[in-house]
Design a protein around this motif. Structure first.
Motif, PDB file in Angstrom:
ATOM      1  N   ILE A 164       3.815   3.721   0.246  1.00 23.35           N
ATOM      2  CA  ILE A 164       2.785   3.109  -0.590  1.00 23.35           C
ATOM      3  C   ILE A 164       1.572   2.801   0.288  1.00 23.35           C
ATOM      4  O   ILE A 164       1.707   2.365   1.435  1.00 23.35           O
ATOM      5  N   SER A 165       0.380   3.007  -0.251  1.00 22.30           N
ATOM      6  CA  SER A 165      -0.847   2.739   0.499  1.00 22.30           C
ATOM      7  C   SER A 165      -0.884   1.307   1.009  1.00 22.30           C
ATOM      8  O   SER A 165      -0.504   0.358   0.300  1.00 22.30           O
ATOM      9  N   ARG A 166      -1.387   1.144   2.233  1.00 27.15           N
ATOM     10  CA  ARG A 166      -1.505  -0.185   2.830  1.00 27.15           C
ATOM     11  C   ARG A 166      -2.750  -0.933   2.357  1.00 27.15           C
ATOM     12  O   ARG A 166      -2.867  -2.144   2.541  1.00 27.15           O
ATOM     13  N   GLY A 167      -3.717  -0.209   1.776  1.00 27.16           N
ATOM     14  CA  GLY A 167      -4.999  -0.805   1.442  1.00 27.16           C
ATOM     15  C   GLY A 167      -4.938  -1.943   0.442  1.00 27.16           C
ATOM     16  O   GLY A 167      -5.773  -2.859   0.477  1.00 27.16           O
ATOM     17  N   ASN A 168      -3.952  -1.932  -0.454  1.00 29.32           N
ATOM     18  CA  ASN A 168      -3.857  -2.988  -1.458  1.00 29.32           C
ATOM     19  C   ASN A 168      -3.269  -4.281  -0.904  1.00 29.32           C
ATOM     20  O   ASN A 168      -3.266  -5.296  -1.608  1.00 29.32           O
ATOM     21  N   ILE A 169      -2.774  -4.254   0.325  1.00 30.57           N
ATOM     22  CA  ILE A 169      -2.235  -5.483   0.925  1.00 30.57           C
ATOM     23  C   ILE A 169      -3.343  -6.519   1.093  1.00 30.57           C
ATOM     24  O   ILE A 169      -3.180  -7.693   0.757  1.00 30.57           O
ATOM     25  N   VAL A 170      -4.489  -6.096   1.594  1.00 35.14           N
ATOM     26  CA  VAL A 170      -5.634  -6.999   1.729  1.00 35.14           C
ATOM     27  C   VAL A 170      -6.162  -7.381   0.355  1.00 35.14           C
ATOM     28  O   VAL A 170      -6.451  -8.552   0.076  1.00 35.14           O
TER      29      VAL A 170
END
Length: 285
Positions: free
Chosen positions: A86-92
């Motif tokens: 899963i993309s890490r970008g949505n963590i922020v």
């Protein structure tokens, strides 16, 4: 191979900064990206967005202009990436959108499902009226997590993070930290804000090669171009890759933030050029 430097104080003296942050985002120079802006679906959030199809809507750094929270994510180097992760970008994105959860609680929650993502560092900042909270989480290449860790356990902290584990920094982190401390040592004053921003952007463009580097040398898959990645400002024309975004964030003693970004964007002719964005706002304590 992104890099982050920050200096933070729990309480700043009048005329001083509570947070001084510099970030370089290293990425493919052709990767679709939108420069820092207020997000249409969440107008309190300010930051850049990744427009790559697999990571669309994610971000590497963003701030909630009302709640006084921000976060940044850096990839952790690994020889093998999971193409189905899963993309890490949505963590922020998820952290800055939800002021109801603390940084430490959020990182603990992320750690429970960190294996869904490729390795990363996450740093969350909460700027409160009488405190600054900075928490760190890493999803390690070896599996498992490091953190959450409180990075501001004393009155102030100065730290650097790149793409190696926190306990084993690359030379550009160690040597860059010395240069960073020189700048803030001279210019940590709201009266010097303009010069401070200029000096920090100049620092972010440091192309000195801090080589050889035993930590970076472990990235054998980057040979024969390893040396090109050993500077704070990265330029690897052979890969059409390098530093494409500089971000400077300053938060003063009364909660006023300056968010300055310089990012490479594609103009109407298809050429890359630097676009500067500067936004100020006051945190609603």
């Amino acid at each position: 191979m992104c890099i982050l430097f920050f200096h933070a104080k729990k309480i700043a003296s009048p005329g001083k900064f509570r947070l001084i942050l510099v970030s370089n985002r290293d990425e493919s120079l052709k990767r679709p990206t939108k420069h820092a802006h207020f997000w249409a679906e969440c107008p309190d959030i300010f930051g850049g967005r990744d427009l790559q199809v697999s990571a669309e809507g994610g971000t590497w750094l963003a701030v909630n202009s009302k709640s006084g929270r921000l976060a940044t994510l850096l990839n952790l180097s690994t020889k093998t990436l999971n193409p189905n992760a899963i993309s890490r970008g949505n963590i922020v994105t998820d952290f800055v959108k939800d002021p109801s959860i603390s940084g430490r609680e959020y990182e603990a929650k992320v750690a429970e499902k960190a294996d869904q993502h490729n390795p990363f560092h996450l740093v969350t900042f909460e700027i409160l009226p009488n405190d600054v909270l900075i928490n760190y989480l890493a999803h390690l290449p070896s599996g498992g997590s490091m953190g959450p860790i409180d990075l501001l356990q004393t009155d102030e902290v100065t730290e650097s993070i790149s793409n190696s584990p926190l306990p084993t920094p690359m030379n550009k982190c160690k040597e860059g930290l010395k240069l960073f401390k020189e700048v803030i040592g001279k210019l940590d004053s709201t009266e010097c804000k303009r010069e401070l921003i200029e000096q920090l952007i100049s620092f972010a463009k440091t192309d000195t090669k801090f080589w050889p580097d035993p930590i970076l040398s472990m990235r054998g898959e980057l040979e024969p171009l390893l040396k090109s990645y050993s500077s704070i400002f990265v330029n690897v024309p052979e890969k059409v890759y390098g530093t494409r975004t500089h971000t400077v964030i300053l938060i003063d003693d009364v909660g006023k933030m300056d968010f300055y970004e310089s990012t490479l964007t594609e103009n109407s002719k298809g050429d890359l050029e630097w676009l500067d964005t500067h936004q100020t706002f006051d945190f609603n304590y």
